[in-house]
Design a protein around this motif. Structure first.
Motif, mmCIF file in Angstrom:
data_model
loop_
_atom_site.group_PDB
_atom_site.id
_atom_site.type_symbol
_atom_site.label_atom_id
_atom_site.label_comp_id
_atom_site.label_asym_id
_atom_site.label_seq_id
_atom_site.Cartn_x
_atom_site.Cartn_y
_atom_site.Cartn_z
ATOM 1 N N GLY A 107 9.119 -10.768 14.219
ATOM 2 C CA GLY A 107 10.382 -10.280 13.687
ATOM 3 C C GLY A 107 10.765 -8.918 14.221
ATOM 4 O O GLY A 107 10.159 -8.390 15.152
ATOM 5 N N THR A 108 11.798 -8.359 13.593
ATOM 6 C CA THR A 108 12.283 -7.038 13.973
ATOM 7 C C THR A 108 12.390 -6.163 12.731
ATOM 8 O O THR A 108 12.539 -6.649 11.611
ATOM 9 C CB THR A 108 13.663 -7.101 14.655
ATOM 10 O OG1 THR A 108 14.603 -7.679 13.746
ATOM 11 C CG2 THR A 108 13.608 -7.921 15.943
ATOM 12 N N LEU A 109 12.346 -4.865 12.963
ATOM 13 C CA LEU A 109 12.481 -3.878 11.912
ATOM 14 C C LEU A 109 13.453 -2.814 12.390
ATOM 15 O O LEU A 109 13.290 -2.259 13.481
ATOM 16 C CB LEU A 109 11.127 -3.223 11.608
ATOM 17 C CG LEU A 109 11.159 -1.993 10.698
ATOM 18 C CD1 LEU A 109 11.584 -2.369 9.290
ATOM 19 C CD2 LEU A 109 9.802 -1.296 10.700
ATOM 20 N N GLU A 110 14.470 -2.552 11.577
ATOM 21 C CA GLU A 110 15.393 -1.451 11.835
ATOM 22 C C GLU A 110 15.342 -0.543 10.615
ATOM 23 O O GLU A 110 15.549 -1.008 9.498
ATOM 24 C CB GLU A 110 16.813 -1.968 12.035
ATOM 25 C CG GLU A 110 16.984 -2.847 13.247
ATOM 26 C CD GLU A 110 18.392 -3.425 13.322
ATOM 27 O OE1 GLU A 110 19.331 -2.802 12.778
ATOM 28 O OE2 GLU A 110 18.534 -4.503 13.898
ATOM 29 N N GLN A 111 15.036 0.731 10.826
ATOM 30 C CA GLN A 111 14.981 1.686 9.723
ATOM 31 C C GLN A 111 16.033 2.762 9.918
ATOM 32 O O GLN A 111 16.295 3.189 11.049
ATOM 33 C CB GLN A 111 13.608 2.340 9.631
ATOM 34 C CG GLN A 111 12.530 1.403 9.131
ATOM 35 C CD GLN A 111 11.182 2.077 9.090
ATOM 36 O OE1 GLN A 111 10.575 2.303 10.125
ATOM 37 N NE2 GLN A 111 10.707 2.396 7.891
ATOM 38 N N SER A 112 16.603 3.205 8.803
ATOM 39 C CA SER A 112 17.566 4.299 8.801
ATOM 40 C C SER A 112 17.130 5.301 7.746
ATOM 41 O O SER A 112 16.833 4.919 6.615
ATOM 42 C CB SER A 112 18.971 3.785 8.450
ATOM 43 O OG SER A 112 19.395 2.817 9.379
ATOM 44 N N TRP A 113 17.088 6.559 8.139
ATOM 45 C CA TRP A 113 16.739 7.620 7.208
ATOM 46 C C TRP A 113 18.020 8.357 6.871
ATOM 47 O O TRP A 113 18.577 9.074 7.695
ATOM 48 C CB TRP A 113 15.698 8.553 7.825
ATOM 49 C CG TRP A 113 14.372 7.889 7.928
ATOM 50 C CD1 TRP A 113 13.390 7.915 6.989
ATOM 51 C CD2 TRP A 113 13.869 7.075 8.987
ATOM 52 N NE1 TRP A 113 12.316 7.178 7.405
ATOM 53 C CE2 TRP A 113 12.581 6.649 8.633
ATOM 54 C CE3 TRP A 113 14.392 6.664 10.214
ATOM 55 C CZ2 TRP A 113 11.801 5.846 9.445
ATOM 56 C CZ3 TRP A 113 13.624 5.850 11.025
ATOM 57 C CH2 TRP A 113 12.340 5.449 10.630
ATOM 58 N N LEU A 114 18.489 8.143 5.639
ATOM 59 C CA LEU A 114 19.776 8.666 5.209
ATOM 60 C C LEU A 114 19.600 9.686 4.095
ATOM 61 O O LEU A 114 18.545 9.750 3.450
ATOM 62 C CB LEU A 114 20.648 7.503 4.702
ATOM 63 C CG LEU A 114 20.794 6.318 5.658
ATOM 64 C CD1 LEU A 114 21.509 5.172 4.967
ATOM 65 C CD2 LEU A 114 21.519 6.736 6.922
ATOM 66 N N HIS A 115 20.639 10.439 3.837
ATOM 67 C CA HIS A 115 20.598 11.385 2.735
ATOM 68 C C HIS A 115 20.360 10.651 1.412
ATOM 69 O O HIS A 115 19.678 11.155 0.526
ATOM 70 C CB HIS A 115 21.890 12.200 2.673
ATOM 71 C CG HIS A 115 21.853 13.264 1.634
ATOM 72 N ND1 HIS A 115 21.118 14.422 1.788
ATOM 73 C CD2 HIS A 115 22.420 13.344 0.415
ATOM 74 C CE1 HIS A 115 21.232 15.161 0.712
ATOM 75 N NE2 HIS A 115 22.029 14.537 -0.144
ATOM 76 N N SER A 116 20.883 9.432 1.307
ATOM 77 C CA SER A 116 20.740 8.646 0.074
ATOM 78 C C SER A 116 19.366 7.988 -0.048
ATOM 79 O O SER A 116 18.985 7.541 -1.125
ATOM 80 C CB SER A 116 21.825 7.580 0.001
ATOM 81 O OG SER A 116 21.752 6.727 1.134
ATOM 82 N N GLY A 117 18.625 7.907 1.047
ATOM 83 C CA GLY A 117 17.297 7.298 1.025
ATOM 84 C C GLY A 117 17.049 6.436 2.245
ATOM 85 O O GLY A 117 17.948 6.161 3.032
ATOM 86 N N MET A 118 15.811 6.007 2.397
ATOM 87 C CA MET A 118 15.439 5.165 3.531
ATOM 88 C C MET A 118 15.961 3.749 3.325
ATOM 89 O O MET A 118 15.940 3.218 2.222
ATOM 90 C CB MET A 118 13.913 5.135 3.687
ATOM 91 C CG MET A 118 13.409 4.610 5.034
ATOM 92 S SD MET A 118 13.382 2.816 5.248
ATOM 93 C CE MET A 118 12.069 2.339 4.167
ATOM 94 N N GLN A 119 16.453 3.173 4.403
ATOM 95 C CA GLN A 119 16.871 1.777 4.389
ATOM 96 C C GLN A 119 16.194 1.067 5.541
ATOM 97 O O GLN A 119 15.989 1.647 6.606
ATOM 98 C CB GLN A 119 18.387 1.652 4.517
ATOM 99 C CG GLN A 119 19.121 2.250 3.347
ATOM 100 C CD GLN A 119 20.617 2.047 3.412
ATOM 101 O OE1 GLN A 119 21.128 1.313 4.256
ATOM 102 N NE2 GLN A 119 21.328 2.690 2.511
#
Length: 131
Positions: A107-119
């Motif tokens: 599979g794949t993993l895409e992570q985003s580190w945002l002010h509101s939290g990790m997604q």
């Protein structure tokens, strides 16, 4: 998969307030997929408890599972915790998550580190889950 996630996330819900909300499609999987799935979600929850949404009172994690003909998509959305700055380097837990998703489940993993939290968006080929 919903059932597995309810078991794994139970320690983060106190019975009155659900800190982790799991919604979506029930996705069958076999024993070969069980270990990498459990490792991935245990590690994500541990990181959320140490550094993310579950480290703050009132923080939540929403886990949304969707199934289509050939893939499963899991959205992990943290809110109510501290801002999530991108890590300067990948730790052991992150490497374990990536290895489990990419190498064991294809599979794949895409992570985003945002002010509101990790997604995170995890996409796994349905045939990698066995059942």
């Amino acid at each position: 998969m919903v059932g597995l996630l309810h078991v794994l996330m139970a320690p983060y819900n106190d019975g009155e307030t659900a800190s982790v909300v799991i919604t979506g499609d029930e996705v069958p999987f076999d024993t070969h997929a069980a270990t990498p799935l459990a490792l991935v979600f245990h590690e994500l929850a541990t990181n959320a408890a140490k550094y993310g949404a579950l480290s703050e009172p009132g923080g939540t994690v929403d886990i949304k599972i969707s199934l289509d003909d050939d893939k499963v998509t899991v959205n992990w959305i943290e809110t109510g915790g501290p801002p999530a700055p991108a890590p300067e380097e990948k730790g052991f837990g992150t490497r374990l998550i990536v290895m489990s998703i990419r190498n064991q489940l294809g599979g794949t993993l895409e992570q985003s580190w945002l002010h509101s939290g990790m997604q995170a968006v995890i996409t796994i080929p349905r045939n990698s889950l066995g059942s």
